[in-house]
Design an enzyme around this catalytic site. Structure first.
Site, PDB file in Angstrom:
ATOM      1  N   LYS A 185       0.824  -1.215   0.000  1.00  0.00           N
ATOM      2  CA  LYS A 185       0.000   0.000   0.000  1.00  0.00           C
ATOM      3  C   LYS A 185       0.857   1.263   0.000  1.00  0.00           C
ATOM      4  CE  LYS A 185      -4.491  -1.662   0.861  1.00  0.00           C
ATOM      5  NZ  LYS A 185      -5.533  -2.029   1.797  1.00  0.00           N
TER       6      LYS A 185
ATOM      7  N   ARG B 272      -3.366 -10.130   4.630  1.00  0.00           N
ATOM      8  CA  ARG B 272      -3.746 -10.247   3.212  1.00  0.00           C
ATOM      9  C   ARG B 272      -2.582  -9.707   2.388  1.00  0.00           C
ATOM     10  NH1 ARG B 272      -5.733  -6.896  -0.659  1.00  0.00           N
ATOM     11  NH2 ARG B 272      -7.315  -7.697  -2.088  1.00  0.00           N
TER      12      ARG B 272
HETATM   13  N1  PMM Z   1      -7.608  -3.552   0.295  1.00  0.00           N
HETATM   14  C1  PMM Z   1      -7.782  -3.783  -1.018  1.00  0.00           C
HETATM   15  C2  PMM Z   1      -8.611  -4.812  -1.463  1.00  0.00           C
HETATM   16  N2  PMM Z   1      -9.240  -5.607  -0.578  1.00  0.00           N
HETATM   17  N3  PMM Z   1      -9.684  -6.236   1.642  1.00  0.00           N
HETATM   18  C3  PMM Z   1      -9.535  -6.023   2.950  1.00  0.00           C
HETATM   19  N4  PMM Z   1     -10.139  -6.839   3.840  1.00  0.00           N
HETATM   20  N5  PMM Z   1      -8.761  -5.015   3.435  1.00  0.00           N
HETATM   21  C4  PMM Z   1      -8.119  -4.159   2.605  1.00  0.00           C
HETATM   22  O1  PMM Z   1      -7.444  -3.227   3.095  1.00  0.00           O
HETATM   23  C5  PMM Z   1      -8.250  -4.350   1.195  1.00  0.00           C
HETATM   24  C6  PMM Z   1      -9.062  -5.418   0.757  1.00  0.00           C
HETATM   25  C7  PMM Z   1      -7.064  -2.922  -2.017  1.00  0.00           C
HETATM   26  O2  PMM Z   1      -5.787  -3.395  -2.253  1.00  0.00           O
HETATM   27  P1  PMM Z   1      -5.357  -4.321  -3.511  1.00  0.00           P
HETATM   28  O3  PMM Z   1      -5.638  -3.510  -4.747  1.00  0.00           O
HETATM   29  O4  PMM Z   1      -3.953  -4.579  -3.260  1.00  0.00           O
HETATM   30  O5  PMM Z   1      -6.164  -5.573  -3.499  1.00  0.00           O
END
Ligand code: PMM
Length: 294
Positions: free
Chosen positions: A231, A271
């Site tokens: 991020k 994650r």
């Molecule tokens: N951030 C993204 C997508 N899904 N799910 C959860 N639970 N928490 C998050 O902070 C989150 C998520 C966006 O990031 P990406 O584009 O790297 O998937």
């Protein structure tokens, strides 16, 4: 904060779990386009499991800052075949969606968990659907859609406000019938949060370093999911001397450092985009905790 047991229906582990990310999108901020297409996405999901992921999170809609929404039909077209194939291969799959219609189709296809970055705010039918399905539900702190979320990143006390807003969401989803033992909390790193590394607006850093406070709501310690991987706040921390942020793809080592710290602090799940080193980090943290507590 000790690592809590998994909600029913998810892998039980005596360590922090690892959720690997499969973004079936052309435009996610760090891996957009790489797994856009069913075959590539399925292959990647299986690879993440082979590398040590406990859960594979499949999403079809980018939530990067500024992103515009896509049609529900397009989101379904992207994620359903991938989910179906991964479930058939025995993978524990979660669906990353803000839409009840997508979650419902994904549940029919066999997902074990609904990951809703809006915490039930984007689609009023989501909490009721999750309650009916009786599956674990990740409730993320969220203040609005990506196109204008940066303007909402204003806090006097980010930890208290995120805690209180999550408490309101928890109350609301429980009122819709969601079983509290199936709720996982997520501070929503990067969602309406300023990416500064230091100072009064270091929102993500304050939240990551005070997970236990965020997660203690109404006398209960909810399991916490930490999604810091790649991020902007990591890129900002690691900026070059002229202030240019470190590119997303070069923030995986920093992600592993966050994983180790969050796991040592008792996070339930991380994650991540790159699994192998994070899978090692959660094991290091588990041994660290066990030695400290024995
Ligand atoms: N951030 C993204 C997508 N899904 N799910 C959860 N639970 N928490 C998050 O902070 C989150 C998520 C966006 O990031 P990406 O584009 O790297 O998937």
């Amino acid at each position: 904060m000790s690592v809590p047991p998994s909600p029913p229906g998810l892998p039980a582990a005596d360590r922090t779990l690892v959720m690997g990310v499969v973004n079936v999108t052309p435009d996610s901020f760090s891996d957009g386009g790489r797994w856009f297409g069913t075959d590539a996405a399925v292959r990647h999901g299986l690879e993440l499991v082979a590398q040590g992921a406990d859960i594979v999170d499949v999403g079809g809609e980018s939530t990067r800052p500024g992103a515009q929404r896509i049609a529900v039909e397009e989101e379904l077209r992207r994620v359903l075949p991938v989910i179906t194939e991964l479930v058939a291969a025995g993978v524990v799959v979660s669906v990353d969606t803000m839409r009840a219609a997508v979650a419902e189709a994904a549940l029919d296809a066999g997902v074990s968990l609904v990951n809703d970055v809006s915490g039930g705010l984007a689609d009023p039918y989501m909490p009721r659907l999750v309650a009916k399905a009786s599956v674990p539900y990740v409730v993320v702190h969220w203040r609005g859609h990506s196109h204008d979320m940066n303007s909402r990143a204003v806090y006097a006390d980010v930890v208290r406000e995120v805690h209180d807003e999550l408490a309101t969401r928890i109350e609301a989803v429980i009122a819709e019938g969601v079983d509290p033992s199936l709720i996982v909390l997520d501070p929503g790193l990067g969602f309406s949060k300023v990416p500064d590394a230091y100072g009064p607006d270091a929102h993500n850093w304050r939240l990551m370093s005070r997970l236990a406070e965020v997660a203690r709501i109404g006398g209960r310690d909810f399991p916490v999911l930490v999604a810091a991987s790649r991020k902007r706040h990591l890129g900002r921390l690691l900026a070059s001397p002229d202030g240019t942020p470190r590119p997303f793809g070069e923030c995986d080592d920093a992600t592993v450092a966050v994983t180790a710290l969050a796991a040592a602090a008792g996070a339930w799940c991380v994650r991540v985009h790159e699994v192998p080193a994070n899978a090692d980090a959660v094991r290091v943290a588990a041994a660290w905790r066990a030695a400290r507590e024995s």
